[in-house]
Design an enzyme around this catalytic site. Structure first.
Site, short mmCIF file in Angstrom:
data_model
loop_
_atom_site.label_atom_id
_atom_site.label_comp_id
_atom_site.label_asym_id
_atom_site.label_seq_id
_atom_site.Cartn_x
_atom_site.Cartn_y
_atom_site.Cartn_z
CB VAL A 234 -1.05 0.50 0.92
CG1 VAL A 234 -2.28 -0.68 1.37
CG2 VAL A 234 -0.14 -0.44 2.62
CB ALA A 235 4.97 1.70 -0.05
NE ARG A 236 2.98 7.55 -3.45
CZ ARG A 236 2.16 7.73 -3.13
NH1 ARG A 236 1.00 6.40 -2.30
NH2 ARG A 236 1.26 8.86 -2.89
CD GLU A 265 -0.57 3.58 -9.36
OE1 GLU A 265 -1.26 4.53 -8.33
OE2 GLU A 265 0.21 2.78 -8.26
CG HIS A 284 -3.16 4.69 -6.21
ND1 HIS A 284 -1.29 4.99 -6.28
CD2 HIS A 284 -3.00 5.26 -4.39
CE1 HIS A 284 -1.04 5.73 -4.97
NE2 HIS A 284 -1.73 5.99 -4.14
CB ALA A 287 -5.79 6.52 1.42
P1 NDP Z 1 5.04 8.99 7.15
O1 NDP Z 1 6.01 9.59 6.65
O2 NDP Z 1 4.16 9.26 8.39
O3 NDP Z 1 6.65 7.20 7.06
C1 NDP Z 1 7.05 6.99 6.81
C2 NDP Z 1 7.44 5.56 7.65
O4 NDP Z 1 8.28 5.13 7.01
C3 NDP Z 1 8.31 6.27 8.69
O5 NDP Z 1 7.98 4.86 9.70
C4 NDP Z 1 10.08 5.96 8.30
O6 NDP Z 1 10.89 5.78 9.20
C5 NDP Z 1 9.96 5.22 7.22
N1 NDP Z 1 10.45 5.69 6.31
C6 NDP Z 1 11.02 6.43 5.33
N2 NDP Z 1 11.82 6.07 4.76
C7 NDP Z 1 12.27 5.23 5.28
C8 NDP Z 1 13.59 4.65 4.32
N3 NDP Z 1 14.57 4.54 2.98
N4 NDP Z 1 13.52 3.21 4.60
C9 NDP Z 1 12.61 1.99 5.80
N5 NDP Z 1 11.43 3.35 6.59
C10 NDP Z 1 11.33 4.49 5.58
O7 NDP Z 1 4.68 8.43 6.14
P2 NDP Z 1 2.95 7.43 5.76
O8 NDP Z 1 2.76 6.33 6.79
O9 NDP Z 1 1.82 8.62 6.35
O10 NDP Z 1 2.44 7.48 4.47
C11 NDP Z 1 4.15 6.31 3.87
C12 NDP Z 1 3.77 6.25 2.75
O11 NDP Z 1 2.92 5.30 1.96
C13 NDP Z 1 3.40 7.83 1.45
O12 NDP Z 1 4.09 8.25 1.46
C14 NDP Z 1 2.87 7.03 0.24
O13 NDP Z 1 3.99 6.99 -0.26
C15 NDP Z 1 1.80 6.19 0.64
N6 NDP Z 1 0.83 5.99 1.55
C16 NDP Z 1 -0.40 5.53 0.47
C17 NDP Z 1 -2.16 5.54 0.25
C18 NDP Z 1 -2.57 4.17 -0.56
O14 NDP Z 1 -3.39 4.82 -1.00
N7 NDP Z 1 -1.74 3.64 -0.52
C19 NDP Z 1 -2.12 6.77 1.47
C20 NDP Z 1 -1.36 7.02 2.05
C21 NDP Z 1 0.01 6.96 1.63
P3 NDP Z 1 11.52 6.23 10.44
O15 NDP Z 1 10.24 5.87 11.23
O16 NDP Z 1 12.24 6.03 10.97
O17 NDP Z 1 11.44 8.09 10.38
#
Ligand code: NDP
Length: 318
Positions: A234-236, A265, A284, A287
């Site tokens: 659900v990330a990218r 996409e 996608h 959310a």
């Molecule tokens: P946040 O910024 O709240 O959290 C990101 C998390 O990822 C943090 O725990 C961070 O680690 C971790 N992280 C960042 N970089 C790395 C890395 N290089 N290696 C490992 N862990 C890493 O973002 P959200 O949780 O709000 O959203 C995350 C992503 O999810 C968004 O950027 C988006 O791409 C995707 N998304 C997808 C949706 C969908 O509809 N499918 C909806 C919303 C988001 P640390 O704790 O150490 O900082």
């Protein structure tokens, strides 16, 4: 920064009707008690003409004329579609909507996990063909006591951990700094990813797409997963090496997956991912919720208030 007029770009229509957010922000402006915090809100179509009087825009897509504004707010958490370096050079503030997706995405992931274990996706597919077809005796299983590994413990990860924990799964996590997280048994660093995924029945990806996370899950990580494990993304799309994923699914290196995001996409009609066994494809929309515009409205409103007080808007990325 001075915010006299904010545009709501028509691209948000992919997630909610733009006028909902326009009305929501206009109502907030009408009732805002903070002197000077109110800004006019208007629907825009991304053209320089429609943006002419705007200082800021709320949007899904990036558009070139936005580089002439003061502030751009993304209705998504991910800002990978925005040219961040050019925003920096142009001095344009970029903010995102991180923090509002945990509930919706957490519930979607719980739905995927339950569907895969309880075979709901198969029954739905069979129903489309009027087919009464029970699973084999050993096909359905229960998730309680299984292990999940949630990669990324931010807003999304938190919502996912809560749901999976509530379903009785044991949850591990991965993040850059291995700080403890409530409900997470073991927190691994990214360097330990292969160890972290090794004994998980579900590996759930919830990290942003950055230079560091592009291709984070490739052939070796998939090989490190159990052959009865599922990958939930659900990330990218770019966080996973998609050809390696297709190979791993075809060769039975993993059992299946639930994929909400893809390298390209919409997912092209000829992608092999559409037809692989035990793979759920969603467009996608993990959310999506009819309250989405309200959540974005609350962030924008708070930012407008902060800017009026001389502070930074919420969730600044650039
Ligand atoms: P946040 O910024 O709240 O959290 C990101 C998390 O990822 C943090 O725990 C961070 O680690 C971790 N992280 C960042 N970089 C790395 C890395 N290089 N290696 C490992 N862990 C890493 O973002 P959200 O949780 O709000 O959203 C995350 C992503 O999810 C968004 O950027 C988006 O791409 C995707 N998304 C997808 C949706 C969908 O509809 N499918 C909806 C919303 C988001 P640390 O704790 O150490 O900082």
């Amino acid at each position: 920064m001075r915010l006299d007029r904010i545009g709501v770009d028509e691209s948000v229509a992919a997630v909610f009707p733009p006028e909902r957010l326009v009305d929501r922000l206009a109502d907030a402006a009408d009732t805002d008690a903070t002197e000077g915090a109110a800004a006019d809100v208007t629907a825009v179509d991304g053209s320089p003409e429609s943006l002419a009087d705007c200082d800021a825009v709320v949007t899904l897509e990036h558009r070139e004329p936005f580089l002439d504004l003061e502030w751009v707010h993304s209705i998504q958490a991910g800002v990978d579609r925005f040219p961040r370096e050019r925003f920096r050079e142009a001095g344009v503030v970029l903010t995102n909507s991180t923090g509002v997706h945990g509930d919706a995405v957490g519930e979607t992931v719980a739905g995927f996990v339950l569907a895969l274990a309880r075979r709901v996706h198969e029954y739905a597919a069979n129903q489309a063909d009027n087919e009464w077809d029970r699973p084999d005796w050993d096909e359905a299983w229960t998730v309680a006591g299984e292990r999940a590994c949630v990669v990324g413990l931010g807003g999304l990860g938190r919502g996912i951990v809560d749901r999976l924990d509530g379903l009785g799964l044991d949850v591990d996590g991965v993040r850059r700094d291995p700080l403890p997280e409530p409900g997470v048994d073991r927190v691994f660093t990214v360097d330990e990813l292969r160890t972290a995924v090794a004994d998980a029945r579900f590996v759930v990806l919830a990290v942003p797409l950055t230079d560091a996370t592009r291709g984070l899950v490739g052939a070796e990580e998939l090989a490190a997963m159990d052959d009865e494990a599922y990958l939930v993304n659900v990330a990218r799309g770019g966080v996973v090496d998609q050809p390696a994923l297709v190979d791993a699914l075809r060769e039975g290196e993993i059992a299946g997956g639930a994929l909400d995001v893809f390298e390209t996409e919409p997912l092209p009609a000829d992608s092999p991912l559409w037809d692989l066994d035990d793979v759920i494809v969603s467009p996608h929309c993990a959310a999506y919720t009819r309250d989405y515009y309200r959540h974005v409205g609350a962030i924008v409103e708070e930012s407008v208030r902060r800017v009026a007080e001389g502070d930074e808007p919420v969730n600044r990325v650039v």
